[in-house]
Design a protein around this motif. Structure first.
Motif, PDB file in Angstrom:
ATOM      1  N   GLN A  28       0.866  -1.111  -0.372  1.00 57.19           N
ATOM      2  CA  GLN A  28       0.275  -0.047  -0.028  1.00 57.19           C
ATOM      3  C   GLN A  28       1.054   1.446  -0.334  1.00 57.19           C
ATOM      4  N   ASP A  55       3.959  -7.864   4.584  1.00 60.07           N
ATOM      5  CA  ASP A  55       2.524  -7.390   3.737  1.00 60.07           C
ATOM      6  C   ASP A  55       1.810  -7.855   3.715  1.00 60.07           C
ATOM      7  N   ARG A  56       0.561  -8.146   2.551  1.00 60.57           N
ATOM      8  CA  ARG A  56      -0.753  -8.612   2.870  1.00 60.57           C
ATOM      9  C   ARG A  56      -0.150 -10.180   2.696  1.00 60.57           C
ATOM     10  N   TYR A  57       0.535 -10.807   2.591  1.00 64.18           N
ATOM     11  CA  TYR A  57       1.001 -12.479   2.621  1.00 64.18           C
ATOM     12  C   TYR A  57       1.723 -12.536   3.562  1.00 64.18           C
ATOM     13  N   ASP A  58       1.730 -12.037   4.266  1.00 67.37           N
ATOM     14  CA  ASP A  58       2.541 -11.990   5.978  1.00 67.37           C
ATOM     15  C   ASP A  58       4.109 -12.684   5.180  1.00 67.37           C
TER      16      ASP A  58
END
Length: 143
Positions: A28, A55-58
């Motif tokens: 982001q 991040d959004r995928y860890d």
């Protein structure tokens, strides 16, 4: 339960063979009005392409992961739409690595593929995404 990626990496370690894994990650970014310079045929955007945050995928990509590859990338610094090599939409004009901040980029978007200009201006597209090959990794559990 282990992910397919974790199992693949464990198998690689056990066999002693090196593997390369390609992964796409999105980060982001906040694009402020003063970060957007419009011209009739292009759009200049700046922001963080990667940070040392989860991040959004860890996943976490350490900022220095770009140290060796950035020079090579800047020889042909294409910006792709949705990682699609058939849709180059611009170039990265500047890229700097901050050890604690991450990878900051300035990109000139010069092709309005799929109305990308409007999508950026209206906040529909507000993140950079990087693609990379994993050459070294470390598993860590973060609570």
């Amino acid at each position: 339960m282990k992910t397919a990626l974790q199992l693949l990496l464990e198998k690689s370690i056990e066999s002693g063979k090196n593997i390369a894994i390609q992964k796409k990650m999105s980060f982001q970014v906040e694009i402020k009005e003063d970060d957007i310079a419009t011209e009739e045929t292009s759009l200049v955007i700046t922001g963080m392409a990667s940070t040392p945050d989860i991040d959004r995928y860890d996943d976490i990509v350490h900022p220095m992961a770009f140290a060796k590859s950035l020079e090579q990338y800047l020889k042909n610094p294409q910006v792709l739409l949705q990682h699609n090599h058939d849709k180059p939409i611009g170039v990265t004009e500047e890229a700097t690595i901050g050890v604690t901040e991450g990878l900051k980029v300035k990109c000139r978007i010069s092709i309005n593929e799929d109305n990308v200009f409007d999508k950026i201006k209206n906040g529909v597209m507000r993140a950079f995404s990087i693609g990379f090959m994993v050459k070294a990794y470390q598993w860590q559990t973060i609570e």
